[in-house]
Each structure stands twice: as structure tokens, then as C-alpha cells.
Design a protein around this motif. Structure first.
Motif, short mmCIF file in Angstrom:
data_model
loop_
_atom_site.label_atom_id
_atom_site.label_comp_id
_atom_site.label_asym_id
_atom_site.label_seq_id
_atom_site.Cartn_x
_atom_site.Cartn_y
_atom_site.Cartn_z
N GLU A 55 0.82 -1.21 0.00
CA GLU A 55 0.00 0.00 0.00
C GLU A 55 0.86 1.26 0.00
O GLU A 55 0.59 2.21 -0.75
N GLU A 92 -6.24 -4.62 7.08
CA GLU A 92 -6.97 -3.37 6.88
C GLU A 92 -6.09 -2.42 6.07
O GLU A 92 -4.86 -2.48 6.13
N PHE A 93 -6.73 -1.53 5.33
CA PHE A 93 -5.98 -0.53 4.58
C PHE A 93 -5.43 0.54 5.53
O PHE A 93 -6.11 0.96 6.46
N ASP A 95 -4.76 3.54 4.52
CA ASP A 95 -5.59 4.67 4.12
C ASP A 95 -6.93 4.12 3.66
O ASP A 95 -7.05 3.64 2.53
N PRO A 96 -7.95 4.13 4.52
CA PRO A 96 -9.23 3.47 4.20
C PRO A 96 -10.07 4.20 3.17
O PRO A 96 -11.15 3.73 2.82
N PRO A 100 -8.83 1.92 -1.14
CA PRO A 100 -9.97 1.26 -1.79
C PRO A 100 -10.40 1.99 -3.07
O PRO A 100 -10.79 1.35 -4.06
N PRO A 122 -9.90 -7.53 2.55
CA PRO A 122 -9.70 -6.16 2.07
C PRO A 122 -10.29 -5.92 0.70
O PRO A 122 -10.73 -4.81 0.40
N SER A 125 -13.80 -5.13 1.41
CA SER A 125 -13.94 -3.83 2.08
C SER A 125 -13.76 -2.67 1.11
O SER A 125 -14.22 -1.56 1.38
N SER A 126 -13.12 -2.93 -0.05
CA SER A 126 -12.96 -1.88 -1.06
C SER A 126 -14.25 -1.62 -1.82
O SER A 126 -14.37 -0.63 -2.53
#
Length: 343
Positions: A55, A92-93, A95-96, A100, A122, A125-126
Motif C-alpha cells: 500500500e 486493513e488498509f 488509508d481506508p 480502496p 480487504p 472492504s474496497s
């Protein structure tokens, strides 16, 4: 997986990216890359290329503790046909919002996306898996379905829904790489690569996952027909428990016959097996989600968290709260320890 070149657009997938999250399963990466490397050697030129992406562009530590350098960050990833996300289910990202969004951008611009093993978390979640079918490893399925009710989890080895590819585990990823080789170089090359690695059976992606029977050396597909059908009914009725008499009726045998068959095949009564199945589902949610223990209890058919805690401690030796804390203890091997190696 019975893929065809038309599945992927005008050209086969040859430029593969792997988005690595901290604690990703290394077996899934090597299972993907090694067949492609061997195919290049057989072809005598570079048919496939691959690159590692994280990421932020920093190194990523695998679940085994080995560190891998990234060629680029997710924001800078370019020139790829497909990007597979590799992670554990807790990923988890950083940067959420932007990350995504970057995945959705790549999908809109013709890049196929995929999730391998816990990488479906993930990926879901994107937002790109919303409304789609996806392959989820049996070990994570209860947690995944709770977290992403808008996705349809199936127990196949791999699923392609549009340009989204989901793969249940490492050896299923090996099978997918063999299919990519078949598309690019033909069946003879695929067969040669499979034989190089002594991978004798090339499985279809639609093949069902092998699921172990509790306290047994066998898998569900090896059970007698009535027992296998009862196990399927149990797994489909976790939140609202079903009576053993009703299960026997649906399996087409008497409760007494079901009792005898279950004890012979598993050493457990149907009721005890069912209770342990529900506890196994609870443990997935305890270890791979942040749902409250009360919500988890209701999700697996318990009237209260105290009853779940009592049974959980008796079976696993710890309470759900203790198990969750142990799962996320820091460890020198990486950010999270205890993830199973999924095949």
C-alpha cells in the motif's frame, strides 16, 4: 477452473501484480509465482512478469516473518493486467479512503482484481465484491459472511465473477496459475509445469473445498451420504439452530439411524457435532472480526454471551475475550501470529 482467453478480454493475463499486506501467507505468493517462472523457462522467453506491491511501497512481512521488498506503492502500480490481494483476514488498509478508491479505479480501467485466502477481506472492504459471488476459505467463511453480508460466499476453490477473481488458498492459487499458463501457452505447457512440481491433479475452480471433520482424519466429502447431508444442514443453520429430529427427516433417515451413523463416522453424537460446529463458527468471528461477544453469541444460535463463554472455555480452554487478545498479541514473526496456512 475451465477458463478461456475470452474470460479476460482481448489478451491473457500475463503481467501480474501482488498487493501484499502485513502478515500475508507466503505460500499463496510462491504458489502463484513459481508455476509462472517455470512456464517462462519452458517457453524460452518471458511470457509472464510479476511485481510486488504494498500500500505504501514499504516492505511487507509475511506471516512466516520473512520480509519482501515492494516494487511500487499501490498508488503508483501501473502496467499490470491483474492485481491479486494477499493477506490474512485481519488486514486493513492504512488509508481506508484512497486505497480502496485506487482499487476501484484500477477495476474501472480494465485491471482484473483478485483476492487470495484472507485477501478477500480487504478486497470486499474496497467495495468491488459487493453483490458478487466469491470463494472464501472454510476457515474464514463465518467471519466473512458476518462482515460482508452483501457478498455471496461459496465453498468452491476459486470463483470468477466478471473481472474479479477470488481464490480460497495456496494450492488453489497454483491451479489458477496453471490455467493462466494454459491460456497463454497451451495445454502441453500447463501439463509440463504441473509435472515439474509433481502436481498430478489439475482441479477445476468449481471443485468444492476439502473441509476437515472435527476430531477425524477424514473430510466431509468422505462421510456416508446421510451424515454428509446432515453436516451440510448443520452448516447452513448456525444462527437459528435446527432440531436433530428435523435434520434426520431432511436426511431421509430416522433419528436413531442418524445417531448411529454419526457416532460411527465421527465418534460424536449429531448434537455434539452440531454444537462444536457452532463453536467453530463463533471462534472464526472472535478471531477474525471485531463484533461484540454478545453479537457473536446470537449469530451462532446462543441466547446469551455467558452461555457461549461457558461452552467456549470448556472446548477451547480460554474465553472468547481471552482468545481474541491472544490472537492479536505482538510477535517477532510479524504483526499478527496464529494464522493458519490455507491450501
Amino acid at each position: 477452473m475451465t477458463l478461456h482467453s475470452s474470460d479476460f478480454g482481448p489478451a491473457p493475463l500475463r503481467r501480474i501484480g501482488f498487493l501484499l499486506f502485513p502478515g500475508f501467507p507466503m505460500a499463496c505468493l510462491t504458489a502463484a509465482v513459481e508455476p509462472l517462472r517455470a512456464a517462462n523457462e519452458i517457453a524460452g522467453h518471458q511470457v509472464f512478469t510479476w511485481s510486488l506491491v504494498t500500500e505504501s511501497g514499504a516492505q511487507a512481512a509475511a506471516s512466516a516473518g520473512m520480509h519482501f521488498s515492494a516494487a511500487s506503492s499501490l498508488a503508483d502500480a501501473e502496467g499490470i493486467d491483474c492485481l491479486f490481494l494477499l493477506s490474512g483476514p485481519e488486514a486493513e488498509f492504512e488509508d481506508p479512503v484512497s486505497s480502496p478508491g485506487r482499487l476501484r479505479y484500477l477495476a474501472r480501467h480494465g485491471v482484473a482484481l483478485g483476492g487470495v485466502s484472507g485477501g478477500v477481506f480487504p478486497l470486499a472492504s474496497s467495495g468491488v465484491l459487493s453483490g458478487r459471488r466469491c470463494a472464501v476459505h472454510w476457515c474464514y467463511r463465518s467471519a466473512f459472511e458476518t462482515a460482508f453480508p452483501d457478498c455471496t460466499a461459496v465453498d468452491s476453490l476459486a470463483v470468477r465473477d466478471g473481472a474479479i477473481h477470488t481464490v480460497s488458498g495456496a494450492t488453489a492459487m497454483f491451479d489458477l496459475s496453471l490455467e493462466l499458463i494454459c491460456i497463454a501457452l497451451g495445454e502441453a505447457a500447463m501439463n509440463e509445469v504441473a509435472c515439474l512440481f509433481q502436481h498430478p491433479v489439475i482441479r477445476s475452480g468449481s471443485s468444492r473445498q476439502k473441509v476437515p471433520v472435527l476430531q477425524s482424519g477424514r473430510t466431509v466429502d468422505q462421510m456416508p451420504p446421510a451424515v454428509k447431508q446432515a453436516m451440510s444442514i448443520f452448516s447452513e443453520n448456525v444462527e437459528i439452530p435446527v432440531g436433530i429430529r428435523d435434520v434426520a427427516r431432511m436426511a431421509g433417515i430416522s433419528p436413531r439411524q442418524l445417531e448411529r451413523s454419526f457416532r460411527t463416522a465421527t465418534g460424536l453424537s449429531p448434537g455434539e457435532y452440531y454444537r462444536r460446529q457452532r463453536l467453530k463458527a463463533a471462534r472464526q468471528m472472535v478471531r477474525y472480526s471485531w463484533d461484540s461477544i454478545s453479537d457473536i453469541a446470537h449469530a451462532v444460535g446462543y441466547a446469551s454471551s455467558s452461555t457461549l463463554t461457558l461452552h467456549y472455555r470448556k472446548f477451547y480452554g480460554v474465553t472468547p475475550v481471552q482468545d481474541r487478545k491472544q490472537r492479536f498479541l505482538p510477535d517477532t514473526r510479524g504483526p499478527v501470529h496464529g494464522s493458519p496456512v490455507l491450501t
